[in-house]
Design a protein around this motif. Structure first.
Motif, PDB file in Angstrom:
ATOM      1  N   ALA A 243      37.530  -7.565  63.490  1.00 34.75           N
ATOM      2  CA  ALA A 243      37.076  -6.507  62.398  1.00 34.75           C
ATOM      3  C   ALA A 243      35.838  -7.683  61.845  1.00 34.75           C
ATOM      4  N   VAL A 244      35.650  -8.453  60.984  1.00 30.58           N
ATOM      5  CA  VAL A 244      34.391  -9.575  60.537  1.00 30.58           C
ATOM      6  C   VAL A 244      33.131  -9.523  62.093  1.00 30.58           C
ATOM      7  N   ALA A 245      33.633  -9.361  63.068  1.00 35.44           N
ATOM      8  CA  ALA A 245      32.467  -9.552  63.958  1.00 35.44           C
ATOM      9  C   ALA A 245      32.202  -8.172  64.083  1.00 35.44           C
ATOM     10  N   ARG A 246      32.491  -6.887  63.958  1.00 31.69           N
ATOM     11  CA  ARG A 246      31.638  -5.914  64.249  1.00 31.69           C
ATOM     12  C   ARG A 246      31.240  -5.759  62.723  1.00 31.69           C
ATOM     13  N   GLN A 247      31.548  -6.327  61.912  1.00 27.55           N
ATOM     14  CA  GLN A 247      30.758  -6.165  60.228  1.00 27.55           C
ATOM     15  C   GLN A 247      30.008  -6.963  60.166  1.00 27.55           C
ATOM     16  N   GLU A 248      29.536  -7.736  60.526  1.00 26.76           N
ATOM     17  CA  GLU A 248      28.867  -8.582  61.208  1.00 26.76           C
ATOM     18  C   GLU A 248      27.660  -8.116  61.887  1.00 26.76           C
ATOM     19  N   ARG A 249      27.806  -7.225  63.122  1.00 26.07           N
ATOM     20  CA  ARG A 249      27.060  -6.737  63.769  1.00 26.07           C
ATOM     21  C   ARG A 249      26.377  -5.884  62.981  1.00 26.07           C
ATOM     22  N   LEU A 250      27.098  -5.059  62.644  1.00 29.37           N
ATOM     23  CA  LEU A 250      26.372  -4.014  61.310  1.00 29.37           C
ATOM     24  C   LEU A 250      25.758  -3.897  60.500  1.00 29.37           C
ATOM     25  N   VAL A 251      26.063  -4.960  60.066  1.00 28.18           N
ATOM     26  CA  VAL A 251      24.898  -5.654  58.721  1.00 28.18           C
ATOM     27  C   VAL A 251      24.162  -6.859  59.159  1.00 28.18           C
ATOM     28  N   SER A 252      23.883  -7.105  60.021  1.00 29.50           N
ATOM     29  CA  SER A 252      22.776  -8.364  60.979  1.00 29.50           C
ATOM     30  C   SER A 252      21.505  -7.762  60.723  1.00 29.50           C
ATOM     31  N   VAL A 253      20.552  -8.459  60.233  1.00 24.78           N
ATOM     32  CA  VAL A 253      19.255  -7.684  60.280  1.00 24.78           C
ATOM     33  C   VAL A 253      17.710  -8.227  60.365  1.00 24.78           C
ATOM     34  N   PRO A 254      16.689  -7.824  61.354  1.00 26.80           N
ATOM     35  CA  PRO A 254      16.392  -8.871  62.386  1.00 26.80           C
ATOM     36  C   PRO A 254      15.463  -9.416  61.254  1.00 26.80           C
ATOM     37  N   LYS A 255      15.201 -10.437  61.308  1.00 26.72           N
ATOM     38  CA  LYS A 255      14.584 -11.299  60.982  1.00 26.72           C
ATOM     39  C   LYS A 255      12.745 -10.802  61.130  1.00 26.72           C
ATOM     40  N   GLN A 256      12.261 -10.331  62.151  1.00 25.51           N
ATOM     41  CA  GLN A 256      10.898 -10.344  62.468  1.00 25.51           C
ATOM     42  C   GLN A 256      10.917  -8.288  61.280  1.00 25.51           C
ATOM     43  N   ASN A 257       9.564  -8.078  61.511  1.00 25.17           N
ATOM     44  CA  ASN A 257       9.230  -6.920  60.738  1.00 25.17           C
ATOM     45  C   ASN A 257      10.613  -5.908  61.427  1.00 25.17           C
TER      46      ASN A 257
END
Length: 81
Positions: free
Chosen positions: A49-63
């Motif tokens: 669940a934590v890994a899934r949540q991290e994937r959902l909220v990860s934002v790319p650092k680039q544009n």
């Protein structure tokens, strides 16, 4: 006599307290194994669940717009292969 009675009472109380703390005193191995498996499954599901949540909220650092193009390219590449 009174001191002897008090000593017996204290010893009795200590024995009861220690037996309450030692939860394995009256458990069987099958129940202990099931509890261990249940805990392991619960712990692994939290990790997923934590890994899934991290994937959902990860934002790319680039544009964001450049990242969207890369995501589209990766998705279309997967469907071509």
């Amino acid at each position: 006599m009174r001191d002897r009675h008090r000593h017996d009472w204290e010893e009795d109380a200590r024995d009861r307290y220690e037996s309450d703390i030692d939860s394995d005193a009256r458990e069987d191995d099958g129940q202990e194994r099931l509890l261990d498996e249940s805990f392991d499954n619960w712990y692994e599901s939290i990790g997923r669940a934590v890994a899934r949540q991290e994937r959902l909220v990860s934002v790319p650092k680039q544009n964001v717009f450049d990242a969207a193009v890369e995501v589209e390219e990766n998705v279309s590449k997967k469907f071509r292969d």
